[in-house]
Structures are given as C-alpha cells and as structure tokens.
Design an enzyme around this catalytic site. Sequence first.
Site, PDB file in Angstrom:
ATOM      1  N   GLY A 168       0.804  -1.216   0.000  1.00 48.56           N
ATOM      2  CA  GLY A 168       0.000   0.000   0.000  1.00 48.56           C
ATOM      3  C   GLY A 168       0.836   1.265   0.000  1.00 48.56           C
ATOM      4  O   GLY A 168       2.026   1.267  -0.341  1.00 48.56           O
ATOM      5  N   CYS A 169       0.198   2.352   0.428  1.00 47.05           N
ATOM      6  CA  CYS A 169       0.745   3.694   0.204  1.00 47.05           C
ATOM      7  C   CYS A 169       1.977   4.045   1.030  1.00 47.05           C
ATOM      8  O   CYS A 169       2.657   5.013   0.717  1.00 47.05           O
ATOM      9  CB  CYS A 169      -0.347   4.731   0.446  1.00 47.05           C
ATOM     10  SG  CYS A 169      -1.655   4.701  -0.801  1.00 47.05           S
ATOM     11  N   PHE A 170       2.263   3.296   2.083  1.00 47.68           N
ATOM     12  CA  PHE A 170       3.473   3.617   2.860  1.00 47.68           C
ATOM     13  C   PHE A 170       4.744   3.047   2.234  1.00 47.68           C
ATOM     14  O   PHE A 170       5.859   3.368   2.644  1.00 47.68           O
ATOM     15  CB  PHE A 170       3.349   3.121   4.307  1.00 47.68           C
ATOM     16  CG  PHE A 170       3.253   1.618   4.460  1.00 47.68           C
ATOM     17  CD1 PHE A 170       4.380   0.810   4.376  1.00 47.68           C
ATOM     18  CD2 PHE A 170       2.021   1.008   4.697  1.00 47.68           C
ATOM     19  CE1 PHE A 170       4.295  -0.568   4.518  1.00 47.68           C
ATOM     20  CE2 PHE A 170       1.919  -0.367   4.843  1.00 47.68           C
ATOM     21  CZ  PHE A 170       3.063  -1.156   4.751  1.00 47.68           C
TER      22      PHE A 170
END
Length: 395
Positions: A168-170
């Site tokens: 995901g976005c991290f």
Amino acid sequence: MVMGTPSSLDEIRKAQRADGPAGILAIGTANPANHVIQAEYPDYYFRITNSEHMTDLKEKFKRMCDKSTIRKRHMHLTEEFLKDNPNMCAYMAPSLDARQDIVVVEVPKLGKEAAVKAIKEWGQPKSKITHVVFCTTSGVDMPGADYQLTKLLGLRPSVKRLMMYQQGCFAGGTVLRLAKDLAENNRGARVLVVCSEITAVTFRGPSDTHLDSLVGQALFSDGAAAIIVGSDPDTSVGEKPIFEMVSAAQTILPDSDGAIDGHLREVGLTFHLLKDVPGLISKNIEKSLDEAFKPLGISDWNSLFWIAHPGGPAILDDVEKKLGLKAEKMRATRHVLSEYGNMSSACVLFILDEMRRKSKEDGVATTGEGLEWGVLFGFGPGLTVETVVLHSVPV
C-alpha cells in the site's frame, strides 16, 4: 574442520560492508499515456459505470474531486477497455481474472519504462546492478513482477531479487529502508528499486452505501518510479548521490486498527478508509519526527525539506496545521498530487524527483530546496508510517 577466529570473522564482515551512507544515485519516472482531467472525471466515471441515474451520489463525487486538489491523473484503463469489461464497472461484480490479466503484464512494463530512465541517468552498465527491489499493490503471480522486470531489462540472472506485494501507500518509504540496508551492508551493491502501480485492481463503479470506496476513485492513479541506490559512489565514472539516506524507521500508529484496510477478493482490491485517517496521522507524526531527528539535535520542522506521501489534501492540511509548517514545505508534495494523483508507493519517489528538479531550476544550494536535512514519510494500511531521514547534496 578449521574454525575461523573471531578477529578474522570481524575482518570479513567489515570488508563486506560499505564505508559510507546509502545514496540515491538516479531517479526515473513513467506514466501511462492515457490520462483524465479531474474536473471532467465525475461525468466520465458515472457514464462509463452506467450510474448516471445516481444524481445525488454524482454530486457528492464531484465535491470529492473538487476538494482533491488534483488537476489530472494517468490511468492505464481506457474507455474502450472498460466498455469491453462491464464487470469492472459494476460495484462488486466478480472481475479478478480480468484485472489480474492486465496488471501482471502492465505493472512490470511500466516499471521497466521508469527503470530504463533511471539507469540512463545513472550512466553505468546495467550489469553493475546487484539487487532488485520491486514493489506493487497490483497483481500477484509466480514468478513475480521482480522476475518479469529482470527479464525485460536483460539483467544478470544472478541479480538478487526482492518482491513486495500488497503493502500500500506507505511502501515508498519501505523500499528506501530496504535499499539502504542492502547498499550499506553489501560493499559495491547497486540496488535497482522500482515501484509500479496500476489502478486496474481497484477501479469499480459507485455505491451509495460505501462512500469510502468513492474516495479511492477520486484519488488513485497509475505511475511507476525507479531509483538506483548505492553507497560509496564511484566519482571516477561520474556517480554522484542526489540524496543520502541517514536513517529509516517504521511504526504502527496506536489505536489505528481498521483505519485503512485493503482486501483482494473476486471483485478486485477493495479499500476501506475511516474518516479519522488525517487526524490519526497528524496526532502521531511529531513523535516520529522527534525519534528520527533527536540524534541530529533538530526540532525545528520548518528547517527540513519535506517529502510526504500525498494520501489526500486533508492529511497534508492536518500535518501542516499540527506542526505549524509553512505552506511552501509541502510544495513538491502538493505539485505531484495535483499533476499525478495518488500513485500509492510511487508517489514519494516522484516527489524526490520533483524536488531535485525544482531545486536545480531555482538555483538553490542543495537538492533539498537549499536545505541540508529532510524527512520522507510514507502513510498507509496498518495504520503504518515509514520515516526516512534524508541529507541533501550540493546542486
């Protein structure tokens, strides 16, 4: 059997490690040619998903798009393709096969485009690449996108590969943390890092009972970024760092269970977001900053250059307010959000590229907007935060 002495083992370990910090030696980015203008997207989205009768929901979606601060987004999915695959336009219709068929091919291809640019800027033969780290939230196959990229680029079969799926976005922060450790613990290592994201796994029609799904439809976009990471740059062949990595940390925020969830099922990848994501991040971000910068004696957050994953404008607004940041601190981050949308893990690498470009254009002293020290943040499912301390170099 002859046992090695501790001193000789120590010498071996010392010889295996690099002397200096890991540096980002080159950056390349790529996007699909197809793009959408955000102001026109609500009309297109509700038409292509046969949802124009949902007038109230369309008005809500328009407001989401208006507030997103995004001007345009690149997307692999074209109108023609979506017309041929109506299940991808429904809200929760079985469609994983069609989605997977796209991304297992297109994710490595888009990654290759970015990697070719990074390798060209680096200026060294690709045979010098010792490690590959590939990251995507899109598509899972065996062998994976790391293998496909290795074949597409013609890298050595002995290159050491690491594949990261479904982070995901991290994960733009995660890949930097991993590449830093690989480069600093393997003398002479040159790590090719690629983040490639295609929203074909998350695109779906609207639902008036799941507004959090609409948030993703208003924000997410496609893009790939690649970097070359290495320690002890060989100046005799023109290697020079753009940024150096000083430290890297990861943490799960307290009381954040379920704040951001993603589930890969027959219907594709669904995301669930709680409204308080910006609040959770802004409430906890100073603790991450304190832990990262206390060893350097830095506590003035406006003295840093900033690269923050642009999960959405509300997160950036809340962080700015909580820390008392000047508006210009998030300029590079907001520029990438405006021109490209939320490309998940690839975003922070795009922001690094934008920052070094603008720093050179503006004639400032360093790659970090004229400042010496900086911070890179990744935010994503968990709720997980990645914190990377960066050191700029003279322009």
